[in-house]
Structures are given as structure tokens and as C-alpha cells.
Motif scaffolding. Structure first.
Motif, mmCIF file in Angstrom:
data_model
loop_
_atom_site.group_PDB
_atom_site.id
_atom_site.type_symbol
_atom_site.label_atom_id
_atom_site.label_comp_id
_atom_site.label_asym_id
_atom_site.label_seq_id
_atom_site.Cartn_x
_atom_site.Cartn_y
_atom_site.Cartn_z
ATOM 1 N N HIS A 327 0.848 -1.187 0.000
ATOM 2 C CA HIS A 327 0.000 0.000 0.000
ATOM 3 C C HIS A 327 0.885 1.238 0.000
ATOM 4 C CE1 HIS A 327 0.999 -0.726 4.238
ATOM 5 N NE2 HIS A 327 0.821 0.579 4.419
ATOM 6 N N MET A 328 0.311 2.355 -0.308
ATOM 7 C CA MET A 328 1.039 3.619 -0.350
ATOM 8 C C MET A 328 0.619 4.487 0.831
ATOM 9 S SD MET A 328 3.054 3.592 -2.997
ATOM 10 C CE MET A 328 3.390 5.341 -3.227
ATOM 11 N N GLU A 329 1.609 5.218 1.404
ATOM 12 C CA GLU A 329 1.299 6.155 2.476
ATOM 13 C C GLU A 329 1.826 7.528 2.092
ATOM 14 O OE1 GLU A 329 0.648 4.729 6.663
ATOM 15 O OE2 GLU A 329 2.633 3.898 6.254
ATOM 16 N N LYS A 330 1.301 8.532 2.755
ATOM 17 C CA LYS A 330 1.753 9.896 2.494
ATOM 18 C C LYS A 330 3.214 10.047 2.908
ATOM 19 C CE LYS A 330 -2.819 11.978 3.225
ATOM 20 N NZ LYS A 330 -3.600 12.941 4.051
ATOM 21 N N ALA A 331 3.920 10.887 2.198
ATOM 22 C CA ALA A 331 5.332 11.134 2.515
ATOM 23 C C ALA A 331 5.469 11.653 3.940
ATOM 24 C CB ALA A 331 5.916 12.128 1.523
ATOM 25 N N GLY A 332 6.419 11.055 4.707
ATOM 26 C CA GLY A 332 6.663 11.498 6.073
ATOM 27 C C GLY A 332 5.671 10.972 7.089
ATOM 28 N N VAL A 333 4.784 10.050 6.669
ATOM 29 C CA VAL A 333 3.779 9.499 7.580
ATOM 30 C C VAL A 333 3.939 7.984 7.620
ATOM 31 C CG1 VAL A 333 1.319 9.177 8.033
ATOM 32 C CG2 VAL A 333 2.155 11.354 7.137
ATOM 33 N N VAL A 334 3.985 7.418 8.841
ATOM 34 C CA VAL A 334 4.009 5.972 9.030
ATOM 35 C C VAL A 334 2.875 5.625 9.987
ATOM 36 C CG1 VAL A 334 5.303 3.989 9.877
ATOM 37 C CG2 VAL A 334 6.501 5.807 8.662
ATOM 38 N N THR A 335 1.894 4.891 9.486
ATOM 39 C CA THR A 335 0.725 4.542 10.290
ATOM 40 C C THR A 335 0.943 3.196 10.954
ATOM 41 O OG1 THR A 335 -0.668 5.721 8.697
ATOM 42 C CG2 THR A 335 -1.773 4.255 10.262
ATOM 43 N N GLN A 336 0.889 3.148 12.299
ATOM 44 C CA GLN A 336 1.076 1.898 13.027
ATOM 45 C C GLN A 336 -0.104 0.964 12.788
ATOM 46 O OE1 GLN A 336 1.637 3.227 17.119
ATOM 47 N NE2 GLN A 336 3.823 2.884 16.927
ATOM 48 N N ALA A 337 0.182 -0.342 12.863
ATOM 49 C CA ALA A 337 -0.887 -1.333 12.737
ATOM 50 C C ALA A 337 -1.772 -1.283 13.976
ATOM 51 C CB ALA A 337 -0.288 -2.728 12.585
ATOM 52 N N THR A 338 -3.079 -1.407 13.758
ATOM 53 C CA THR A 338 -4.048 -1.390 14.859
ATOM 54 C C THR A 338 -4.832 -2.699 14.861
ATOM 55 O OG1 THR A 338 -5.680 -0.316 13.422
ATOM 56 C CG2 THR A 338 -4.273 1.111 14.765
ATOM 57 N N LYS A 339 -5.615 -2.901 15.889
ATOM 58 C CA LYS A 339 -6.409 -4.120 16.010
ATOM 59 C C LYS A 339 -7.394 -4.205 14.841
ATOM 60 C CE LYS A 339 -9.029 -6.807 19.372
ATOM 61 N NZ LYS A 339 -9.580 -6.856 20.752
ATOM 62 N N GLY A 340 -7.386 -5.363 14.166
ATOM 63 C CA GLY A 340 -8.265 -5.557 13.025
ATOM 64 C C GLY A 340 -7.851 -4.791 11.791
ATOM 65 N N ASP A 341 -6.605 -4.365 11.726
ATOM 66 C CA ASP A 341 -6.120 -3.570 10.593
ATOM 67 C C ASP A 341 -6.287 -4.360 9.296
ATOM 68 O OD1 ASP A 341 -4.540 -2.082 8.729
ATOM 69 O OD2 ASP A 341 -3.443 -1.212 10.409
ATOM 70 N N PRO A 342 -7.037 -3.837 8.328
ATOM 71 C CA PRO A 342 -7.277 -4.578 7.078
ATOM 72 C C PRO A 342 -6.034 -4.724 6.215
ATOM 73 C CG PRO A 342 -8.153 -2.349 6.925
ATOM 74 C CD PRO A 342 -7.743 -2.539 8.350
ATOM 75 N N ARG A 343 -5.000 -3.942 6.491
ATOM 76 C CA ARG A 343 -3.779 -4.044 5.688
ATOM 77 C C ARG A 343 -2.991 -5.315 6.013
ATOM 78 N NH1 ARG A 343 -0.617 1.101 7.380
ATOM 79 N NH2 ARG A 343 -1.356 0.287 9.402
ATOM 80 N N VAL A 344 -3.203 -5.886 7.215
ATOM 81 C CA VAL A 344 -2.445 -7.058 7.661
ATOM 82 C C VAL A 344 -3.032 -8.323 7.044
ATOM 83 C CG1 VAL A 344 -1.659 -8.387 9.648
ATOM 84 C CG2 VAL A 344 -1.879 -5.896 9.829
ATOM 85 N N THR A 345 -2.175 -9.138 6.425
ATOM 86 C CA THR A 345 -2.633 -10.392 5.826
ATOM 87 C C THR A 345 -2.846 -11.441 6.909
ATOM 88 O OG1 THR A 345 -0.401 -11.257 5.516
ATOM 89 C CG2 THR A 345 -1.292 -9.867 3.756
ATOM 90 N N SER A 346 -3.507 -12.540 6.547
ATOM 91 C CA SER A 346 -3.731 -13.621 7.521
ATOM 92 C C SER A 346 -2.405 -14.232 7.957
ATOM 93 C CB SER A 346 -4.639 -14.694 6.916
ATOM 94 O OG SER A 346 -4.089 -15.186 5.694
ATOM 95 N N VAL A 347 -1.490 -14.431 7.007
ATOM 96 C CA VAL A 347 -0.152 -14.926 7.361
ATOM 97 C C VAL A 347 0.590 -13.885 8.184
ATOM 98 C CG1 VAL A 347 2.108 -15.574 6.429
ATOM 99 C CG2 VAL A 347 0.014 -16.458 5.369
#
Length: 459
Positions: A327-347
Motif C-alpha cells: 500500500h502507499m502512504e503519504k510522505a513522512g507518515v508511518v501509520t502503526q498497525a491497529t487491532k483488526g487492521d485490514p492491511r495485515v494479511t492472515s499470514v
């Protein structure tokens, strides 16, 4: 351990190394007469031990020092000796004549014997001192809370072999306080007391500002065979527990610098690289399986790469198994993973919960960019935020960041959605820096394996 004692200790160590090799051969080969005992290897290891053990301080006096620290230093020193011996034998093309099983037996038997000897000696001496023998009489000069802390520590550890003979008020030595409260006063009384009572140690427990008193006492004892030691009160100004170092040929006290001396950093680096090499070899099959699973879980590379800060703020590229969809994020921004984050795969979710996504960081350790144990590195964007709002945050980078750390095994890992979480993590990181030892590193590694692999706050 000066003079004759030091010579005897070295001879005993060499005898244990040779005896351990012979016993290992007896265990390895059923017929002792047919064993392939390599005399050159044994000689090299004995010589390496005589050269290496003093570097680790194993022949210094350990009165008043930790037995656990002694055992840790000895274990590391013996491993270094054996690895150096093995490397030398490889260079002279003699490894084909060495039984790997015999080498393992020899390393274990001799290491156990060396540790057992020192633990026994240490324990016997502590019992002797606890019984009131082999004591060094100490006169303490000082006043205030720091002096009281020093007195309390001496009284709390009689087995360390120090006995308080008398306490002198440093203010009366310089003539700033009149009268008495039962303590001795003035410099002449101090000199007369030390001479009359066979005192071996004079400890000056006072702030750094008491230079005039220190000079008067040192000058007073310049013709006496008495150990005068300065125990400065630097807690009010020093970030870490400070020790005396040699800097451009002059003594210096670190008030805000790396709490680990250079020799400790060298030992830690040797351990890190050996551990990482062994770990990568042992975990290679599992890492191949994980890599295949990551590749099949979603489109994108196997490894996730991100820039982080290392020791002294040097930037390096960290490796992890990819656990999120590309996925792409805005320059200078790093979004931490949260509970139920849809970006995280099952593996990826399984890898993150078990910390298996961190395994490629052993490559960073082998390259010298990270340590096995140390403060966890954060995204550079987060560093810039937290170092402005969390006291002491920047000092986490006094040493190399680690794959695991004291904060992580104490439950402070995963998302830092509140400032309080980051403050507690930094608090634990600074505790680690203040109290680092090889033994503490081993505790953290074992705790990581035992309970640190799974965390409910890791998403």
C-alpha cells in the motif's frame, strides 16, 4: 589478584583446560589409546586463555562485585577462546583431524570446571568474610544522604569483606562545622585514627564540589600505604550510573555518554555476530517456509524494508518479513498497525503475533547494524515526534537497537497509541542501559523465547 595469587590462578586455569581436553577424549573414545587428541589445539587454547582472560578482568580482585557478573564474563571469555582456537586450526588446515563431539565435550567440561572453581572460591571467601575474617577495614569520610547510602550498602553486604571502622564528617575536616555529634573531626584526627587502627581503606563519599576536602585528604595520606578511594555523588547530574574512564590520558567521569565501556561493546558485538550466524543457520528452513507463505499470501516482495536509526543515530535499512498488503502512504507518515487492521494479511497476523516477522533482522545483526538485545528501533518519523515529548528518548540510541529488549519482555511492545505507553517503553530501555550485563542479555533472550513470542497487544 596480584603477584603469586595471579600466577597460581593462571596455572590452575591452564591445568583445567588440559585436564578438560583429556577427560573429553576419554568420554568421546571408548578406547583411550586410540583417541585423536590434538595437542596443538589444546596448546593454542591455553595460550589464548592466558591472553584473553585478563582482558575480561578474570584475574582482578572480585571483592564486593557480583558473582553472576563473574560467571557471565568467564563463560563469554571461554567461548571466545574456543572460537579463536577453532579459527586458527581452520587457518592451518587441521580441522579435519578434530572430532566435533570431542570439541563440544571439551568446551562444556572445561567451561563447567572453570566456572565451578571460581564459584566455589567466591563462595568460600564470602563465607569467610561473613564470619569476620579476611576483612578490609574502611574509614568513610563524608556527610549527607550519599554518605548514608554508602554506609548502608557496606553494612548490608558483610560478605563483600569491608568493615566500617569509623565515619568522619567531611565538613569538620575543612573546618566548616563546629561541635560534634559523636563522629570524629579534623584531618589530624583522621590521620591518627588510620595509623593507630591498621585501616587499609579510606573512602571519600561526597559530591564533586568538595575538591578542597579531597585534596586535603589525599595530601594527608601521600606518604601512607592506604587505599584512598573517591565515591562521588553524581546521581543528581549524571544520566547513567557513571564510571571513571581514561580520556586522552586523563581520568574522566561520564555524565551524559554511552553507559557501556568500549570493552563491553566489543564483547557484546562478538556475542551478537556469533549468535546471529548460528541463528540464521538453524532457522534457515523455517525462514524459507515463511518466505514462501508470505509470497503466496498476497502480491508484493517477501521482505519489508524500512529505514531506522541505529547506534549514535546512524541510519540503516531494517529487514522484516512482509506482513501487510502492499500500500502507499503519504510522505513522512508511518501509520502503526491497529487491532483488526485490514492491511495485515492472515499470514502476516500470525507472524506479527509470534514475532516471526522479525527473524530477518538477524541479517542486520550479522552486518553490525543491530544487536540481539537492545532498545527496539522505531520508524524515523516516530523518532522525530517522540524525542521532543518523551524525556530521555534520544538516549535509547546510545547503543545498537535490538531484535528484542527489556521493554518487550516486560509487555511494552506493539502499538503505542498513547504517550504513556511510549514513556514506559523508554523507561525500561533506559533501565536496560543503566544495568546492562551479559547475564541480563541472556535473561532477555530466554524470556523472549519463553513468553515474549506472543503478545496480545501486537496487531
Amino acid at each position: 589478584m596480584p603477584g603469586l595469587q595471579g600466577l597460581i590462578a593462571r596455572l590452575v586455569d591452564v591445568a583445567l583446560i588440559v585436564a578438560g581436553a583429556m577427560l573429553a577424549a576419554h568420554v568421546r573414545y571408548e578406547d583411550f589409546g586410540q583417541n585423536r587428541l590434538d595437542a596443538a589445539f589444546i596448546t593454542f587454547s591455553a595460550a589464548f586463555a592466558l591472553a584473553t582472560f585478563p582482558v575480561f578482568g578474570l584475574y582482578d580482585s572480585w571483592r564486593g562485585r557480583s558473582m553472576v557478573s563473574l560467571v557471565g564474563k568467564l563463560a563469554l571469555a571461554w567461548i571466545v577462546v574456543q572460537l579463536c582456537g577453532l579459527a586458527l586450526m581452520f587457518c592451518v588446515h587441521r580441522t579435519d583431524f578434530i572430532s566435533r563431539l570431542w570439541f563440544a565435550y571439551w568446551t562444556g567440561i572445561t567451561g563447567s570446571a572453570l566456572i565451578a572453581l571460581r564459584v566455589t572460591t567466591y563462595s568460600v571467601l564470602r563465607e569467610v568474610r561473613q564470619a569476620g575474617m579476611n576483612l578490609r577495614h574502611v574509614v568513610v569520610v563524608g556527610h549527607g544522604k550519599h554518605c548514608e547510602d554508602v554506609l548502608r550498602k557496606i553494612n548490608a553486604s558483610p560478605s563483600d569483606g569491608f568493615l566500617i571502622s569509623e565515619v568522619f564528617d567531611s565538613r569538620r575536616i575543612c573546618g566548616s562545622v563546629e561541635g560534634g555529634d559523636g563522629q570524629q573531626d579534623d584531618l589530624n584526627a583522621l590521620l591518627q585514627y588510620v595509623r593507630a587502627n591498621d585501616v587499609q581503606e579510606v573512602w571519600l563519599a561526597m559530591p564533586l564540589t568538595e575538591e578542597s576536602i579531597i585534596l586535603r585528604v589525599v595530601n594527608g595520606f601521600r606518604n601512607e600505604l592506604v587505599n584512598v578511594r573517591f565515591i562521588p555523588d553524581v546521581q543528581s547530574v549524571a544520566l547513567f550510573d557513571s564510571g571513571m574512564i581514561d580520556l586522552i590520558g586523563a581520568p574522566a567521569i561520564n555524565l551524559m555518554a554511552s553507559p557501556l565501556p568500549p570493552h563491553a561493546l566489543v564483547k557484546k558485538d562478538i556475542f551478537d555476530r556469533v549468535f546471529a550466524a548460528v541463528a540464521l543457520l538453524a532457522l534457515a528452513p523455517a525462514m524459507i517456509v515463511i518466505a514462501v507463505a508470505v509470497k503466496l499470501s498476497s502480491r508484493g516482495p517477501v521482505f519489508f524494508k524500512q529505514y531506522r536509526k541505529g547506534a549514535d543515530g546512524r541510519v540503516f535499512q531494517i529487514y522484516k518479513f512482509r506482513s501487510m498488503r502492499s500500500h502507499m502512504e503519504k510522505a513522512g507518515v508511518v501509520t502503526q498497525a491497529t487491532k483488526g487492521d485490514p492491511r495485515v494479511t492472515s499470514v502476516g497476523r500470525f507472524l506479527r503475533r509470534t514475532s516471526l516477522d522479525e527473524l530477518p533482522q538477524f541479517i542486520n545483526v550479522l552486518r553490525g547494524e543491530m544487536s540481539v538485545v537492545g532498545p527496539r528501533p522505531h520508524a524515523i518519523e516516530h523518532d522525530e515526534i517522540y524525542q521532543e515529548v518523551v524525556n530521555g528518548y534520544i538516549h535509547r540510541y546510545r547503543i545498537k537497537p535490538g531484535i528484542t529488549g527489556w521493554a518487550q519482555v516486560n509487555g511494552f511492545r506493539g502499538e503505542t497509541d498513547r504517550l504513556e505507553k511510549m514513556e514506559k517503553r523508554v523507561e525500561h530501555d533506559l533501565y536496560y542501559l543503566r544495568n546492562w550485563s551479559f547475564v541480563l542479555d541472556m535473561r532477555i533472550v530466554l524470556a523472549t523465547v519463553a513468553k515474549g513470542l506472543v503478545g496480545s497487544n501486537v496487531y
